[in-house]
Design an enzyme around this catalytic site. Structure first.
Site, PDB file in Angstrom:
ATOM      1  N   GLY A 103      -1.309   2.347 -15.208  1.00  0.00           N
ATOM      2  CA  GLY A 103      -0.798   1.872 -13.915  1.00  0.00           C
ATOM      3  C   GLY A 103      -0.431   0.398 -13.904  1.00  0.00           C
ATOM      4  N   GLU A 104      -0.784  -0.343 -14.951  1.00  0.00           N
ATOM      5  CA  GLU A 104      -0.409  -1.765 -14.987  1.00  0.00           C
ATOM      6  C   GLU A 104       1.112  -1.888 -15.099  1.00  0.00           C
ATOM      7  OE1 GLU A 104      -2.492  -3.847 -18.077  1.00  0.00           O
ATOM      8  OE2 GLU A 104      -4.437  -3.547 -17.126  1.00  0.00           O
TER       9      GLU A 104
ATOM     10  N   ARG B 185       3.235  -7.293   9.555  1.00  0.00           N
ATOM     11  CA  ARG B 185       2.635  -6.828  10.811  1.00  0.00           C
ATOM     12  C   ARG B 185       1.173  -7.251  10.925  1.00  0.00           C
ATOM     13  NH1 ARG B 185       4.883  -0.806  10.794  1.00  0.00           N
ATOM     14  NH2 ARG B 185       5.010  -1.255   8.574  1.00  0.00           N
TER      15      ARG B 185
ATOM     16  N   LYS C 249       5.545   0.438  25.514  1.00  0.00           N
ATOM     17  CA  LYS C 249       4.780   1.139  24.472  1.00  0.00           C
ATOM     18  C   LYS C 249       3.359   0.602  24.388  1.00  0.00           C
ATOM     19  CE  LYS C 249       5.203   0.111  19.873  1.00  0.00           C
ATOM     20  NZ  LYS C 249       5.935  -0.001  18.598  1.00  0.00           N
TER      21      LYS C 249
END
Ligand code: R5P
Length: 284
Positions: free
Chosen positions: A37-38, A86, A183
């Site tokens: 995964g590196e 965010r 919202k």
């Protein structure tokens, strides 16, 4: 002096468009992943000064940037989509302010950072050397053309008050009406939209937002409006099967810019970014 555009692994198409606008060659770069995964990066051309174009959609995109900056010592970082924006404050005690950490990293490696519509003023405030460009006028231009093809009148709707200023910019250019909804975010995937009377009868309705992530906001807004709607955004993150969610909620069409390269990216920010880059290096 070898000035080149380096296409980050996340922004190959937009990088090519920017390189074309600037008439600067693209450097040859290889990206790879080892079995564990590196990540691996190799810049095969000589590059003295680089314009690195890399949207940050996920953590791997940051590691690729880190590896690129190990090779390239002089660069401007063009981050069309600035992920992690965010988390622009500690909402609970002990939380990392992710965008602050990212800003510190980018500004320690790049002489300038250019980005498109950061999520909030708060997020932008963590940068010292940021150039932020606004893609809302491009959404306005897109719908101005669409409007000229049809007979229906158009209304742009912001799903929340926070995005209203952005929507106004697009609506002004498109020459159409605008309104907003209210919202309340419940959690990362769920929102509530308060019922509100928006005059949509006989109009084409476009819900405009800066980001479509899970699609929850737009899906709820579409249900509230009870009308045939389209959705437009700058950054099409499209996480968790968002397009499917939107279409199932009755959204007829989704369009975005190419800050994140997606099938719905119908508008390019290449010229906008090329202009910002040219303003920095007016001698390029
Ligand atoms: C939030 O304030 C943003 O402007 C977007 O409305 C939000 O990020 C969209 O997220 P989602 O698509 O997951 O509802």
């Amino acid at each position: 002096m070898h000035v080149k555009v380096i296409a980050g692994n996340s922004s190959p198409i937009l990088s090519k468009r920017i390189a074309k606008e600037l008439n600067i060659p693209l450097a040859k770069v290889t990206y790879g992943k080892f079995p564990d995964g590196e990540l691996y990066v190799r810049v095969e051309d000589r590059v003295d000064k680089a314009i690195v174009v890399q949207s940050i959609r996920c953590s791997d995109d940051i590691v690729y940037l880190m590896l690129l900056f190990d090779v390239i010592k002089e660069a401007i970082a063009v981050i069309p989509y600035m992920g992690y924006a965010r988390q622009d404050r500690a909402f609970n005690e002990g939380e990392a302010v992710s965008i602050r950490a990212l800003a510190e990293f980018l500004e320690s490696r790049a002489e300038k950072v250019i980005s498109v519509n950061l999520h909030s003023r708060e997020a932008a405030s963590h940068f010292k050397n940021l150039i932020e460009v606004d893609a809302m006028p491009l959404i306005g231009e897109f719908y101005k053309k669409e409007k000229s093809k049809g007979t229906e009148s158009l209304i742009m709707v912001s799903p929340d008050i926070g995005s209203l200023e952005r929507v106004k910019v697009a609506a002004k250019i498109a020459g159409c009406e605008y309104d907003y909804l209210e919202k309340v975010r419940i959690d990362a995937e769920n929102v509530e939209i308060k019922p509100k009377n928006v005059e949509v009868e006989g109009k084409k309705v476009v819900i405009v937002d800066d980001i479509i992530s899970t699609g929850g906001t737009i899906a709820k807004a579409a249900e509230t409006l009870k009308a045939k709607v389209e959705a437009a955004c700058v950054h099409a993150v499209l996480a968790s099967n968002a397009l499917n969610k939107l279409f199932s909620a009755g959204v007829k069409k989704v369009i975005s810019t190419d800050t994140i390269e997606q099938p719905v990216s119908k508008i390019s920010v290449a010229k906008l970014l090329a202009n910002a880059i040219s303003n920095i290096y007016s001698t390029l």
